[in-house]
Design a protein around this motif. Structure first.
Motif, PDB file in Angstrom:
ATOM      1  N   GLY A 235       0.834  -1.194   0.000  1.00  0.00           N
ATOM      2  CA  GLY A 235       0.000   0.000   0.000  1.00  0.00           C
ATOM      3  C   GLY A 235       0.868   1.244   0.000  1.00  0.00           C
ATOM      4  O   GLY A 235       2.000   1.227   0.493  1.00  0.00           O
ATOM      5  N   GLY A 236       0.322   2.314  -0.556  1.00  0.00           N
ATOM      6  CA  GLY A 236       1.050   3.584  -0.590  1.00  0.00           C
ATOM      7  C   GLY A 236       1.119   4.211   0.788  1.00  0.00           C
ATOM      8  O   GLY A 236       0.584   3.682   1.768  1.00  0.00           O
ATOM      9  N   GLU A 355      14.561  -1.237 -12.400  1.00  0.00           N
ATOM     10  CA  GLU A 355      14.515  -0.086 -11.481  1.00  0.00           C
ATOM     11  C   GLU A 355      15.712  -0.035 -10.538  1.00  0.00           C
ATOM     12  O   GLU A 355      15.602   0.426  -9.393  1.00  0.00           O
ATOM     13  CB  GLU A 355      13.204  -0.089 -10.682  1.00  0.00           C
ATOM     14  N   GLY A 356      16.857  -0.545 -10.993  1.00  0.00           N
ATOM     15  CA  GLY A 356      18.085  -0.452 -10.193  1.00  0.00           C
ATOM     16  C   GLY A 356      18.226  -1.521  -9.123  1.00  0.00           C
ATOM     17  O   GLY A 356      19.262  -1.594  -8.464  1.00  0.00           O
ATOM     18  N   SER A 392       5.999  -1.298   0.578  1.00  0.00           N
ATOM     19  CA  SER A 392       5.714   0.136   0.411  1.00  0.00           C
ATOM     20  C   SER A 392       6.109   0.578  -0.994  1.00  0.00           C
ATOM     21  O   SER A 392       7.171   1.175  -1.175  1.00  0.00           O
ATOM     22  CB  SER A 392       6.506   0.956   1.432  1.00  0.00           C
ATOM     23  N   PRO A 393       5.281   0.282  -2.006  1.00  0.00           N
ATOM     24  CA  PRO A 393       5.650   0.687  -3.370  1.00  0.00           C
ATOM     25  C   PRO A 393       5.621   2.198  -3.494  1.00  0.00           C
ATOM     26  O   PRO A 393       4.717   2.852  -2.977  1.00  0.00           O
ATOM     27  CB  PRO A 393       4.573   0.039  -4.246  1.00  0.00           C
ATOM     28  N   GLN A 394       6.618   2.751  -4.185  1.00  0.00           N
ATOM     29  CA  GLN A 394       6.680   4.212  -4.327  1.00  0.00           C
ATOM     30  C   GLN A 394       5.467   4.697  -5.106  1.00  0.00           C
ATOM     31  O   GLN A 394       5.155   4.169  -6.174  1.00  0.00           O
ATOM     32  CB  GLN A 394       7.971   4.601  -5.031  1.00  0.00           C
ATOM     33  N   GLU A 400       5.578  -2.121  -9.471  1.00  0.00           N
ATOM     34  CA  GLU A 400       7.035  -2.011  -9.282  1.00  0.00           C
ATOM     35  C   GLU A 400       7.615  -3.366  -8.850  1.00  0.00           C
ATOM     36  O   GLU A 400       6.874  -4.244  -8.394  1.00  0.00           O
ATOM     37  CB  GLU A 400       7.369  -0.858  -8.337  1.00  0.00           C
ATOM     38  N   PRO A 401       8.933  -3.558  -8.975  1.00  0.00           N
ATOM     39  CA  PRO A 401       9.531  -4.893  -8.839  1.00  0.00           C
ATOM     40  C   PRO A 401       9.314  -5.587  -7.495  1.00  0.00           C
ATOM     41  O   PRO A 401       9.091  -6.788  -7.454  1.00  0.00           O
ATOM     42  CB  PRO A 401      11.030  -4.646  -9.072  1.00  0.00           C
ATOM     43  N   VAL A 402       9.384  -4.840  -6.365  1.00  0.00           N
ATOM     44  CA  VAL A 402       9.280  -5.515  -5.063  1.00  0.00           C
ATOM     45  C   VAL A 402       7.880  -6.118  -4.900  1.00  0.00           C
ATOM     46  O   VAL A 402       7.726  -7.278  -4.504  1.00  0.00           O
ATOM     47  CB  VAL A 402       9.605  -4.546  -3.900  1.00  0.00           C
TER      48      VAL A 402
END
Length: 589
Positions: A235-236, A355-356, A392-394, A400-402
């Motif tokens: 969640g954001g 994404e690094g 905690s996706p940005q 996103e990858p995580v």
């Protein structure tokens, strides 16, 4: 004494390089510099050794000495772990505070557990007894809630030669003498060490068969997690990840809670510490901390220690699982852990992937979640480790990858929704983006322990919520008035489900934790109302007449109005629905 040393050649943040063949071993713990900072060997070459340091490296310089210890990064396992707060490498923060004040000084060498405290020990083995890894040698009442069972380390077996009498001992005092199969003798104490990156061995792994009951309706009924299961809470910012984990930690039927604050804000960890120390355990009436361990690794602590904190927490959980307890790990948040991996990977000049993040992000995540499970332990007992990881996706972006890689390895996905959180709907878990793959595994348990038609009712609720989602698309375009009455009824019942069942108030004593039988009865009465109202609509009664009665709002308020120990009150609501049905019929006859 180990005298292998190396000389620092280069320093890059938490990563240091040693020139020449040092003779160090992979994953060995080392002491860096004059202050003896804790480090770990992460890369070996014939002429270069790379070490990651778990403490701030400012002040180190080329030419400083690095000493080998001969051991991997390990944790001490003994009585005293519960009701304690550690940093990422199992140093007790209360002891650190006594020695260095509010800020952690570098190079502090502190015993993980109190070695002078006397424990009441009941020795459970006798001379002549043959024991192997996992055999219980002593029992210690660690807290009023938990009996600590000291075990033979997993890699040992042999015959007990002599034992100490029952009495008071420290964790370093010998409790028994063990003659190993090769004839050598070893003194067994209450304490043992275990490397954090190595899973503790078990005899067998069981399939999911029993739910981890949390008292949160949307989790227990719609998206259950099994004991020994895995769940992600993505969640954001501000959507309630930490609060969801707090509720599970407070109310779930796990025996022991390990809360890992991994790279979270300091004030958030402070809130956890203050809340948990004040909470009363609903199961025993004792303080909740009696069966809780906190690992605090805030965002301003060195990043390398973030990575270790996850494994430290896992190893502590596996130790209590080996005693036959059900342990729940709250990892908050795995995204910060992944960011630590990314930073270290960048410093090591590894090839970045998406994404690094490092290319091994997926394998590290899978290795973490794979250490969960319902197990048969080496001593024949059963125990479980359940892992609930916050992500905690940005910007709240689940692509996103995580988040995406976590989704591959967990069987329960509780997606938090920003719009629900901003509308004050808590828990803000969205029923359309969440799922649980444990439902079929747990269906027999619900059938035997709650009600035969529990899963059927749950599926009916989900079907109504899905229908509401489709109808809302039409309502947005052309408004509510043009819908036929049966569809208007679907929207009204979905509102009852959302407000009366899915929304929960953590500050209301009846609603903060709801037993399974009340969850079932609430589903039953909502569906009973739906069936009766549907019958009226089929007879041609318009929804406007049905809404004149306050029955829909009355069913919503059941969550507050029916105490958790007064299930017989549901009969009144069944009667109220019947009266509503008769009244509408009589009025419009």
């Amino acid at each position: 004494m180990n005298n292998r040393t190396g000389i620092i050649y280069g320093i890059n943040g938490p990563v240091i390089y040693l020139k020449g063949n040092t003779g160090f071993k992979m994953s060995e713990m080392v002491y860096v510099g004059r202050e003896k900072l804790v480090g770990e060997v992460i890369n070996l070459d014939t002429d270069t050794t790379t070490v990651q340091v778990y403490e701030e490296t400012s002040g180190l310089k080329p030419g400083d000495t690095v000493e080998a210890t001969g051991d991997a990064i390990s944790v001490t396992l003994a009585p005293g772990i519960l009701n304690n707060i550690f940093d990422g490498v199992e140093r007790p923060l209360s002891e650190i505070a006594k020695r260095s004040g509010k800020y952690i000084n570098r190079g502090l060498s502190i015993d993980s557990l109190d070695t002078s405290k006397l424990w009441d020990v009941h020795v459970t083995v006798k001379p002549g007894e043959y024991v192997s890894g996992g055999s219980i040698i002593a029992e210690v009442p660690e807290t009023p809630a938990i009996l600590h069972k000291s075990m033979v380390p997993p890699n040992m077996r042999g015959t007990i030669l002599e034992t100490a009498p029952d009495g008071q001992y420290t964790i370093k005092d010998p409790i028994a003498t063990l003659q190993l199969d090769d004839g050598s003798e070893i003194k067994l104490t209450l304490a043992q060490k275990w490397p954090i990156r190595v899973p503790r061995p078990t005899a067998a792994r069981y399939a999911a068969k029993e739910p981890l009951i949390t008292g949160q309706r949307i989790l227990d009924t719609l998206f259950p997690i099994a004991k020994g299961g895995t769940a992600a809470v993505p969640g954001g910012f501000g959507t309630g990840k930490t609060m969801t984990q707090h509720q599970i930690a407070k109310w779930s039927n796990a025996d022991i809670i390990i809360y890992i604050g991994c790279g979270e804000r300091g004030n958030e960890m402070t809130q956890v510490l203050e809340e948990f120390s004040e909470l009363v355990d609903p199961r025993s009436g004792n303080p909740l901390m009696d069966r809780t361990t906190l690992i605090a690794n805030t965002s301003n602590m060195p990043v390398a220690a973030r990575e270790a904190s996850i494994y430290t927490g896992l190893t502590l959980a596996e130790y209590y699982r080996d005693m036959g307890y059900d342990v729940a790990i709250m990892a908050d948040s795995t995204s910060r852990w992944a960011e630590a991996l990314r930073e270290l990977s960048g410093r090591l000049e590894e090839m970045p992937a998406e994404e690094g993040f490092p290319a091994y992000l997926a394998s590290r995540l899978s290795a973490f979640y794979e250490r969960s499970g319902m197990m048969q332990n080496l001593n024949g007992s059963e125990g479980s480790v359940s892992i609930i990881g916050a992500v905690s996706p940005q910007g709240g972006d689940f692509s996103e990858p995580v988040t995406q890689n976590t989704k591959r390895f967990v069987r329960c996905f509780w997606g938090l929704d920003k719009s629900l959180a901003y509308a004050r709907h808590f828990p803000a878990i969205h029923w359309l983006t969440s799922y649980s793959e444990y439902l079929n595994d747990l269906a027999p348990w619900y059938k035997d322990n709650v009600a035969p038609n529990f899963v059927d009712y749950r599926n009916q609720l989900m079907a109504l919520l899905n229908q509401e989602s489709s109808l809302m698309e039409i309502v947005k375009l052309i408004g509510n008035d043009v819908l036929p009455d049966d569809q208007k009824l679907t929207l009204e019942i979905a509102r009852v489900i959302r407000l009366g069942f899915l929304q929960q108030n953590a500050f209301h004593k009846e609603d903060t934790c709801v037993p399974m039988v009340k969850q079932y009865k609430m589903m039953e009465i909502i569906l009973y109302l739906y069936d009766k109202a549907k019958a009226l609509v089929t007879m041609g009664m318009p929804m406007s007449i049905l809404k004149e009665s306050n029955i829909f709002d009355r069913i919503i308020s059941i969550k507050y109005d029916v105490p958790n120990d007064r299930m017989e009150m549901f009969d009144e609501y069944h009667k109220a629905v019947d009266d509503f049905y008769d009244e509408v019929l009589a009025k419009n006859a």
